[in-house]
Enzyme design. Structure first.
Site, PDB file in Angstrom:
ATOM      1  N   SER A 422      18.310 -15.393  12.125  1.00  0.00           N
ATOM      2  CA  SER A 422      19.269 -16.432  12.525  1.00  0.00           C
ATOM      3  C   SER A 422      19.672 -16.284  13.983  1.00  0.00           C
ATOM      4  O   SER A 422      19.745 -15.164  14.513  1.00  0.00           O
ATOM      5  CB  SER A 422      20.532 -16.338  11.671  1.00  0.00           C
ATOM      6  OG  SER A 422      20.321 -16.806  10.383  1.00  0.00           O
ATOM      7  N   PRO A 423      19.990 -17.402  14.621  1.00  0.00           N
ATOM      8  CA  PRO A 423      20.614 -17.307  15.946  1.00  0.00           C
ATOM      9  C   PRO A 423      22.004 -16.704  15.804  1.00  0.00           C
ATOM     10  O   PRO A 423      22.802 -17.172  14.978  1.00  0.00           O
ATOM     11  CB  PRO A 423      20.677 -18.768  16.417  1.00  0.00           C
ATOM     12  CG  PRO A 423      20.529 -19.594  15.193  1.00  0.00           C
ATOM     13  CD  PRO A 423      19.777 -18.789  14.193  1.00  0.00           C
ATOM     14  N   GLN A 500      18.031 -22.191  19.807  1.00  0.00           N
ATOM     15  CA  GLN A 500      19.007 -23.161  19.350  1.00  0.00           C
ATOM     16  C   GLN A 500      19.787 -23.652  20.561  1.00  0.00           C
ATOM     17  O   GLN A 500      20.489 -22.887  21.217  1.00  0.00           O
ATOM     18  CB  GLN A 500      19.948 -22.497  18.341  1.00  0.00           C
ATOM     19  CG  GLN A 500      20.928 -23.432  17.669  1.00  0.00           C
ATOM     20  CD  GLN A 500      21.880 -22.678  16.758  1.00  0.00           C
ATOM     21  OE1 GLN A 500      22.773 -21.987  17.241  1.00  0.00           O
ATOM     22  NE2 GLN A 500      21.675 -22.788  15.450  1.00  0.00           N
ATOM     23  N   TYR A 581      31.166 -27.382  17.116  1.00  0.00           N
ATOM     24  CA  TYR A 581      30.794 -27.527  18.517  1.00  0.00           C
ATOM     25  C   TYR A 581      30.643 -29.010  18.854  1.00  0.00           C
ATOM     26  O   TYR A 581      30.926 -29.887  18.019  1.00  0.00           O
ATOM     27  CB  TYR A 581      29.539 -26.719  18.808  1.00  0.00           C
ATOM     28  CG  TYR A 581      29.742 -25.228  18.579  1.00  0.00           C
ATOM     29  CD1 TYR A 581      30.755 -24.543  19.254  1.00  0.00           C
ATOM     30  CD2 TYR A 581      28.962 -24.525  17.673  1.00  0.00           C
ATOM     31  CE1 TYR A 581      30.971 -23.186  19.035  1.00  0.00           C
ATOM     32  CE2 TYR A 581      29.173 -23.172  17.439  1.00  0.00           C
ATOM     33  CZ  TYR A 581      30.182 -22.513  18.124  1.00  0.00           C
ATOM     34  OH  TYR A 581      30.394 -21.173  17.900  1.00  0.00           O
ATOM     35  N   ARG A 629      20.644 -28.049  12.997  1.00  0.00           N
ATOM     36  CA  ARG A 629      21.595 -27.349  12.140  1.00  0.00           C
ATOM     37  C   ARG A 629      22.820 -28.229  11.960  1.00  0.00           C
ATOM     38  O   ARG A 629      23.378 -28.741  12.925  1.00  0.00           O
ATOM     39  CB  ARG A 629      22.002 -25.998  12.721  1.00  0.00           C
ATOM     40  CG  ARG A 629      23.093 -25.324  11.879  1.00  0.00           C
ATOM     41  CD  ARG A 629      23.342 -23.879  12.241  1.00  0.00           C
ATOM     42  NE  ARG A 629      22.327 -23.003  11.662  1.00  0.00           N
ATOM     43  CZ  ARG A 629      22.482 -21.681  11.513  1.00  0.00           C
ATOM     44  NH1 ARG A 629      23.598 -21.098  11.898  1.00  0.00           N
ATOM     45  NH2 ARG A 629      21.520 -20.958  10.995  1.00  0.00           N
ATOM     46  N   ARG A 723      23.094 -10.996   9.498  1.00  0.00           N
ATOM     47  CA  ARG A 723      23.659  -9.653   9.665  1.00  0.00           C
ATOM     48  C   ARG A 723      22.771  -8.542   9.128  1.00  0.00           C
ATOM     49  O   ARG A 723      22.761  -7.454   9.712  1.00  0.00           O
ATOM     50  CB  ARG A 723      25.054  -9.619   9.061  1.00  0.00           C
ATOM     51  CG  ARG A 723      26.022 -10.474   9.884  1.00  0.00           C
ATOM     52  CD  ARG A 723      27.442 -10.466   9.375  1.00  0.00           C
ATOM     53  NE  ARG A 723      28.285 -11.272  10.254  1.00  0.00           N
ATOM     54  CZ  ARG A 723      29.587 -11.469  10.059  1.00  0.00           C
ATOM     55  NH1 ARG A 723      30.176 -10.907   9.019  1.00  0.00           N
ATOM     56  NH2 ARG A 723      30.290 -12.212  10.888  1.00  0.00           N
TER      57      ARG A 723
END
Length: 788
Positions: A422-423, A500, A581, A629, A723
């Site tokens: 993942s980013p 991304q 965002y 996303r 993670r």
């Protein structure tokens, strides 16, 4: 427990009877009374189902009744799924069926043998009067699904009752089934399904279920029982072997025996009343406290285990207040686990049409794993031969391989497996330039076996960064630094690399993660832009609402960064439209308050994000994939839900998007997500199978077993793991090695390149050590970097 002399159970179902016998067996001096409004042999159910594990719990609690129950069970191991004229059968599931009436009779007889007073044909309309009559020190409210006691004290219990979307009718038949049977039949108006299982020598439960709109379209809402039963007999005739369907609720008129399942959850389980000068606790138990959909067969299990837990608490503690507090605390958590699984299962059956494009093999796998409690490796323990055959089928008839290790081709790009990194915001850039840390971080994970690594959300402008330490792609120095990383990944590994792109919008100009996530800078803030002049939080800056000129400039900035990405050699481009965002702020009604053509209805809120996407897609090489996303749910009142996510995904698909990366939340500080294992995967599942677009599942995916389950069930095409890759850059290789230890076939690219990959990792041990140390330092310095 010495102060407890008299217990009154209102309701003679499994919960009340079982608690009464457990308490009487442990303390014979107790006066225990069970009030039941029906006669001893009345029942309006058919069979109930318990797992082998629940039987073991019953045996530990009361061996005598468990032996009687166990001797009366009809046991089966197999589940059989009938779909589109084909069948799939798998074994090892370990369930038992018993007639509800017979179960109650066993519990009644055990109660009588122990000296419990059973009072039948007595309707305790007033629990307080009943408590006074029987001088109760404790009242157990086990008066069922439509509990009057729960309703009477609703202010305390705070019940939440959610009526689900399917109508179902509980029937019986003398057709016997040698497996738990799921049968699906399509009509001109939609799908019906039957849940059938044998519970004694010559009788089976036969539940018929369908969405309410399909039920109404067939006129079942206007039919009397005999006509509706005849409809069901005709629809499922091929499974009934000439036997009739039987109702034991002839007292109900019209279509009243077709009900909507009510999911019941209570915030509190204990209320106290004053009776004859003393305080008497009224405690919820069984269906009065909670329900779990019949598709996971846990309603009776929960009722019996409620009884076991409360009896166990009394054995451990004498203070009744502490006993009841412990009971509520423990059972509410255990019930929530079951209800979360039941919710997943319920929604699967409510949306069978979503999965009917699948072949029977995958349809059956999806059904078996629908609750997310049964995983890929758990299925292997149950029936290794069947799962091996399914893995072979999934691999196109070749040798069986682990689903997460299957390759995937999107446009002109082939990924070697289904795991991507993942980013994740690393907060380690200088003036937007990725540093050696990024080379180590991304390079190590590229060598660690993942099919693709994502660069963190990277801004197309200085003002679009989240923090001063976030990456950007708007000048030559940044382009050159990123090309260095891309070249390393391509030259030293078989992984691909994606980026991304996103603009922080109202969540920009904040501190690095370990200094306070989403907290504004103490100095050096820059102006913010957003869909509307609405701050992310009271402490955050007030952004300016974007003008048309702002939109034009920003679109061109995204396009310029896209071209830089292509020149740097990136394999995959993702547009960030999630997590509050800038583009996400356009999509959510909580953050888009505009009254022009970019606000209001969903199609208007989509207008600008789609405009940016289309411009980027035109600038991005046609043979390279592009994903978006989204936050599939705002987890806040008035926000987007998964219904809105479907509209978003359809719109992006029509614009040329290849993959939807399905996240959720973080769009508002008011968000209250329901966390859990793979908690966002159901959103991915729905988008993939309703919209018909590839998806990436993300969120609390922590091991290969979960990834295999997601891919094999068709809930996503890729799994983004965050993670775990921070703690272990070679997470994918290590998880794959665990699979190999189980003698699971590896795909050819691993057989030929595995040793070389390990040699690469060995050569780069300093890089791995540095990356692991950096991740540990990030975790130790107050917070882990958020997944972007």
């Amino acid at each position: 427990m010495n102060s407890l002399k008299s217990i009154l159970c209102i309701g003679g179902g499994p919960a009340g009877l079982y608690f009464a016998l457990l308490m009487k067996a442990r303390q014979p001096s107790l006066q225990i009374t069970v009030l039941e409004r029906n006669r001893p042999f009345d029942t309006f159910g058919w069979g109930v189902v318990l797992s082998d594990q629940t039987l073991a719990n019953l045996d530990a609690a009361d061996h005598a009744s468990a032996t009687l129950i166990g001797n009366s069970f009809h046991h089966w191991d197999d589940i059989q799924v009938f779909f589109k004229g084909e069948a799939v059968r798998s074994g090892g599931h370990g369930f038992c069926g018993i007639g509800r009436k017979h179960l109650l009779n066993i519990l009644q007889e055990r109660c009588l043998a122990l000296g419990v007073d059973l009072v039948f044909e007595t309707d305790a309309a007033d629990d307080q009067a009943a408590a006074a009559k029987y001088d109760a020190d404790l009242v157990i409210a086990c008066d069922g699904l439509n509990s009057r006691i729960r309703q009477r004290y609703a202010e305390t219990f705070e019940p939440d009752v959610d009526l689900r979307k399917c109508r179902f009718v509980w029937l019986g038949t003398h057709q016997t089934f040698d497996a738990f049977t799921f049968a699906f039949e399509q009509t001109e108006h939609g799908w019906f399904q039957a849940h059938a299982y044998q519970f004694d020598d010559d009788t089976s439960t036969f539940i018929v279920e369908t969405p309410e709109e399909v039920w109404k379209a067939h006129g079942l809402d206007a039919m009397e029982q005999p006509e509706a039963i005849a409809f069901c007999e005709k629809l499922f005739a091929k499974y009934l072997g000439g036997h009739a369907l039987i109702s034991n609720a002839q007292h109900l008129r019209g279509s009243a025996n077709w009900i909507l399942f009510p999911r019941v959850v209570c915030k509190h389980w204990v209320h106290r009343i004053e009776v004859a000068g003393k305080t008497v606790p009224v405690v919820l138990m069984g269906d009065a406290a909670h329900t779990a959909h019949f598709s996971i067969g846990s309603g009776t299990k929960l009722a019996l285990e409620d009884a076991i837990d409360l009896a166990n608490e009394f054995a451990l503690e004498e203070n009744i207040d502490e006993v009841l507090a412990a009971y509520e605390a423990h059972r509410s958590v255990e019930v929530l686990k079951i209800q979360n699984a039941a919710r997943n299962s319920t929604e699967w059956f409510e949306n069978v049409g979503r999965y009917t494009g699948m072949k029977v093999e995958q349809f059956a796998y999806s059904l078996l794993t629908r609750s997310q409690r049964i995983s890929h490796e758990n299925l292997r323990l149950r029936d290794a031969a069947w799962l091996g055959g399914y893995e072979q089928w999934l691999a196109g008839g070749k040798k069986a391989i682990s689903p997460m290790l299957m390759p995937l081709t999107v446009r002109g790009l082939t990924l070697k497996n289904r795991i991507v990194v993942s980013p994740m915001a690393m907060y380690s850039a200088v003036d937007g330039v990725p540093m050696d840390f990024h080379l180590v971080h991304l390079g190590a994970r590229a060598l660690g076996g993942a099919a693709m690594v994502f660069v963190e959300m990277t801004s197309p402008s200085p003002e679009g960064r989240i923090t001063p330490a976030c990456t950007g792609l708007y000048n030559d120095a940044q382009s050159a630094a990123f090309k260095r990383i891309v070249d390393f990944v391509h030259g030293q590994s078989s992984a691909k690399i994606g980026m991304q792109l996103g603009h922080s919008g109202p969540k920009g100009s904040t501190r690095v993660g370990w200094e306070g996530t989403d907290e504004p800078l103490e100095a050096g803030n820059w102006p913010l832009l957003a869909a509307s002049a609405l701050a992310y939080g009271e402490q955050n800056q007030l952004p300016a609402a974007m003008t048309r000129a702002d939109m034009d400039l920003m679109r061109e900035q995204f396009v310029a960064s896209t071209r830089r990405m292509a020149e740097a050699g990136f394999d995959w481009l993702e547009l960030h439209c999630a997590h509050g965002y800038l583009l996400s702020a356009f999509l959510s009604p909580l953050t888009n308050l505009r009254d022009d053509e970019y606000g209001g209805a969903t199609e208007n809120r989509l207008r600008y994000p789609l405009e940016v996407f289309a411009a980027m897609r035109a600038a991005w090489p046609a043979e390279r994939p592009m994903s978006v996303r989204i936050s599939a749910h705002d987890w806040a009142p008035g926000g987007n839900t998964d219904d809105d996510a479907i509209a978003m995904a359809r719109a992006f698909k029509a614009a040329g998007c290849d993959v939807i990366d399905v996240s959720s939340g973080q769009t508002t500080r008011a968000a209250a997500p329901i966390y859990g294992r793979m908690y966002q995967t159901p959103f991915s599942d729905r988008i993939r199978n309703e919209v018909g677009i590839a998806t990436i599942a993300v969120g609390a995916i922590t091991d290969a077993d979960q990834a295999n389950s997601i891919i094999a069930a068709g809930r996503a095409d890729l799994c983004a793991v965050a993670r775990p890759h921070l703690a272990d850059p070679a997470w994918t290789l290590h998880e794959a090695a665990k699979l190999q230890s189980r003698a699971i076939e590896w795909p050819q690219q691993y057989l030929s390149g595995r040793d070389q990959m390990y040699r690469e990792i060995a050569k780069q041990k300093d890089m791995l050590a540095a990356a692991s140390a950096a991740a540990a330092n990030a975790a130790a310095s107050k917070s882990l970097p958020p997944e972007e």
